[in-house]
Design an enzyme around this catalytic site. Structure first.
Site, PDB file in Angstrom:
ATOM      1  N   SER A   1     -11.222  -1.275  -0.166  1.00  0.00           N
ATOM      2  CA  SER A   1      -9.900  -1.295   0.475  1.00  0.00           C
ATOM      3  C   SER A   1     -10.029  -1.631   1.950  1.00  0.00           C
ATOM      4  O   SER A   1      -9.260  -2.428   2.500  1.00  0.00           O
ATOM      5  CB  SER A   1      -9.223   0.076   0.361  1.00  0.00           C
ATOM      6  OG  SER A   1      -8.859   0.367  -0.946  1.00  0.00           O
TER       7      SER A   1
ATOM      8  N   ASP B   1       0.837  -1.201   0.000  1.00  0.00           N
ATOM      9  CA  ASP B   1       0.000   0.000   0.000  1.00  0.00           C
ATOM     10  C   ASP B   1       0.877   1.257   0.000  1.00  0.00           C
ATOM     11  O   ASP B   1       2.013   1.227  -0.471  1.00  0.00           O
ATOM     12  CB  ASP B   1      -0.928  -0.048   1.239  1.00  0.00           C
ATOM     13  CG  ASP B   1      -2.280   0.583   0.981  1.00  0.00           C
ATOM     14  OD1 ASP B   1      -2.313   1.822   0.801  1.00  0.00           O
ATOM     15  OD2 ASP B   1      -3.301  -0.134   0.949  1.00  0.00           O
TER      16      ASP B   1
ATOM     17  N   HIS C   1      -3.427   6.004   3.276  1.00  0.00           N
ATOM     18  CA  HIS C   1      -4.319   4.876   2.981  1.00  0.00           C
ATOM     19  C   HIS C   1      -3.838   3.592   3.654  1.00  0.00           C
ATOM     20  O   HIS C   1      -4.616   2.872   4.283  1.00  0.00           O
ATOM     21  CB  HIS C   1      -4.400   4.711   1.456  1.00  0.00           C
ATOM     22  CG  HIS C   1      -5.379   3.686   0.980  1.00  0.00           C
ATOM     23  ND1 HIS C   1      -5.019   2.383   0.742  1.00  0.00           N
ATOM     24  CD2 HIS C   1      -6.704   3.779   0.695  1.00  0.00           C
ATOM     25  CE1 HIS C   1      -6.090   1.721   0.317  1.00  0.00           C
ATOM     26  NE2 HIS C   1      -7.117   2.538   0.282  1.00  0.00           N
TER      27      HIS C   1
END
Ligand SMILES: [Ca+2]
Length: 603
Positions: free
Chosen positions: A404, A163, A199
């Site tokens: 996600s 990520d 994120h």
């Protein structure tokens, strides 16, 4: 590309598929030179005949890449990476030289080195009336999955998070055991953990956050698990397929050294070619073969951003990888009872482009999930309205929505299941196939707000059920010899959530097949081995045959023409792989992807 051209292309592709495989027999000299297969992005660039540089991933049909490397270097081509495990080379080449590259001996296929995105769901992007109004409360995340305080926490299990990085925030203190950077072509440089985008930290928090800044309120599913950060997205969320492939190859190679059991991939790109030649899919398949469980976000392309209608065929790569655990996003409505859960509109529906694989596999909570915000990160600073206060009144958490997040929750659950499977004396580990089958089998069938059951392309087999999957894992003997029964304790196919008894889905969606029956797992139909082997008395669903001719309930016929419910006609109007189907209209995938990513603010 005009529709006429697309149709022609499609007709040719169909003819090729219908031809029997050609086998070269005899000794009449060398076989004719075949050109490399190219994906449709490369095809388009090649037609443009521009001298602009293009990044591609070349896959060789040979294990020795040396000759190939010498050939491309002699032409002055910039080699960016080599991918030893998948026999690939990432390079930058003039669009005019693509045809030359295609004709080089030893090249199997050429794919675009596409940009990948997380397509995070920001306030203007919910399509669901502002996020569904449900913020995960208290230590509800584990409760929502049916896990008790006594159940495993993922202790001893390592989850690699591919990520934007992981910020070493208080909730992740002591959890990040390794961190490597692959952004911008870096070759896995060991660094201090960082996350400029925000994120990856959020996903990592859903997996293994301790909830220390919220008195446990916003803890992750597996607070005992270890995190291995593999950074592939930069501080504004940009990354490339080749970086992701490098990170996953690194995870496979260092699986033992770093203790990697699970890989979480909450990013992707639209499929540009069948799964069999997609380099990102191939590396996921390689990780699964190595025994690592790869959890992938299905994608957030469920809604046409221009018309706001829900559509099918939006599953991203690598969620189209057959072995991946591909996760849709469920809205829990803030309740423990899974019966009121809904599938988020934005959650990508299957089937997968080109291949028609049944994806996603199941749905996990993914809406308005609260987890640590990376300090100073792009997402935290750009969307202050998403910030959530901790126990000390500081806004150290944030609420994000998307597949996600659902993938992060599922990865945490897998860590819990893996720890449980290692409680006994068993010398075998749960394989990716078994974890997927158990999670599918124990899922809860979901219904929309009107009580209508969601189809399989929307929910997979349903909402994941941690309690049920854990029960199944604890009811089998992993050391049972092949072809022998492995259930050692009675299995009742239901779970109890908040006093409500809910039956399991009791079916498994497998590649192109859907298998249904009470006895799939309880009887001798699944036996231990490298693969799941179906018994001889398998029921191919009650009304589903998925192959050359498909009949789905009473609604779908998949052949020359496809009818889906009352809304979609799939045939004359739609070209598989080029367009997403939304209601009766179609839209080129690139337009959709651009709209999604621009709206999602990731590039
Ligand atoms: Ca619920």
């Amino acid at each position: 590309m005009s529709l006429l051209k697309v149709r022609t292309w499609s007709a040719i592709a169909l003819l090729v598929m219908l031809q029997a495989p050609v086998t070269l027999v005899g000794k009449g000299g060398p076989p004719p030179k075949k050109r490399a297969r190219i994906d449709r992005q490369v095809e388009q660039i090649e037609r443009g005949d521009s001298s602009d540089k293009v990044r591609v991933i070349v896959r060789s049909d040979r294990t020795d890449l040396g000759t190939l490397l010498r050939s491309v270097r002699s032409k002055g081509v910039n080699v960016r990476r080599t991918h030893g495990r998948t026999r690939g080379i990432s390079l930058e080449i003039s669009g005019k030289d693509l045809r030359w590259l295609e004709s080089l001996p030893g090249i199997d296929s050429i794919s675009i080195d596409s940009e990948v995105t997380t397509a995070p769901l920001t306030p203007e992007f919910y399509f669901d009336g502002g996020g569904g109004g449900t913020v995960k409360k208290a230590s509800e995340l584990r409760s929502i999955l049916g896990l008790s305080d006594q159940d495993p926490t993922g202790s001893g299990i390592g989850v690699a998070v591919v990520d934007s990085g992981i910020s070493p925030v208080a909730d992740l203190y002591g959890r990040i055991t390794a961190f490597y950077d692959f952004t911008n072509g870096q070759n896995g440089v060991a660094t201090w953990p960082v996350d400029g985008y925000g994120h990856g930290t959020h996903v990592a928090g859903l997996i293994a956050g301790s909830g220390s800044r919220s008195s446990g309120q916003y803890s992750g599913v597996a607070p005992g698990a270890r995190l291995i950060g593999l950074r592939v997205l930069d501080s504004i969320g940009r990354g490339q397929t080749s970086d992701v492939i490098a990170a996953i190859e690194f995870a496979i190679a260092n699986r033992e050294a770093l203790g990697i059991d699970v890989i979480n991939v909450s990013l992707g790109h639209p499929p540009y070619e069948p799964a069999a030649t997609d380099p990102l899919v191939e590396v996921v398949e390689a990780a699964s073969r190595a025994g690592i469980i790869v959890v992938v976000a299905a994608g957030n392309a469920g809604v046409n951003p221009l018309t706001n209608t829900i559509g099918y065929g939006g599953v991203m790569s690598p969620a189209n990888a057959p072995s991946a655990l591909s996760v849709a996003s469920a809205k829990t409505q803030g309740t423990i009872n899974p019966n009121d859960d809904l599938i988020a509109n934005y959650s990508s529906r299957g089937p997968s482009w080109f291949d028609g694989f049944a994806k996603p596999d199941f749905a996990a909570p993914g809406q308005s999930m609260v987890a640590p915000a990376a300090p100073g990160s792009y997402l935290k600073m750009t969307y202050p309205s998403l910030q959530v206060a901790d126990s000390y009144g500081k806004k150290t958490y944030m609420a994000l929505s998307g597949t996600s997040m659902a993938a992060g929750v599922e990865s945490g659950l897998v860590a819990v299941l893996l720890e449980a499977s290692r409680e006994g004396t068993s010398t075998h580990h749960l394989t990716p196939n078994v974890v997927k089958a158990f999670t599918e089998y124990t899922g809860f069938t979901m219904h929309d707000a009107t009580g209508q059951t969601y189809d399989r392309m929307t929910q997979g087999t349903g909402r994941v059920n941690g309690q049920g999957a854990l029960h199944l894992v604890r009811s089998i003997d992993l050391d049972a010899p092949a072809s022998s029964p492995w259930i050692i304790a009675p299995v009742e196919p239901y779970s109890v959530y908040g006093g409500v008894t809910i039956p399991w889905a009791q079916n498994i969606v497998w590649g192109e097949n859907i298998v249904w029956g009470e006895n799939i797992i309880a009887a001798n139909n699944i036996v231990w081995g490298e693969n799941i082997v179906w018994g001889e008395n398998i029921v191919w669903g009650e009304n589903i045959v998925w192959g050359e001719n498909i009949v789905w309930g009473e609604n779908i016929v998949w052949g020359e023409n496809i009818v889906w419910g009352e809304n979609i006609v799939w045939g004359e109007n739609i070209v598989w792989g080029e367009n997403i189907v939304w209601g009766e209209s179609t839209l080129p995938v690139d337009d959709v992807f651009d709209a999604l990513t621009k709206k999602g603010g990731s590039r």
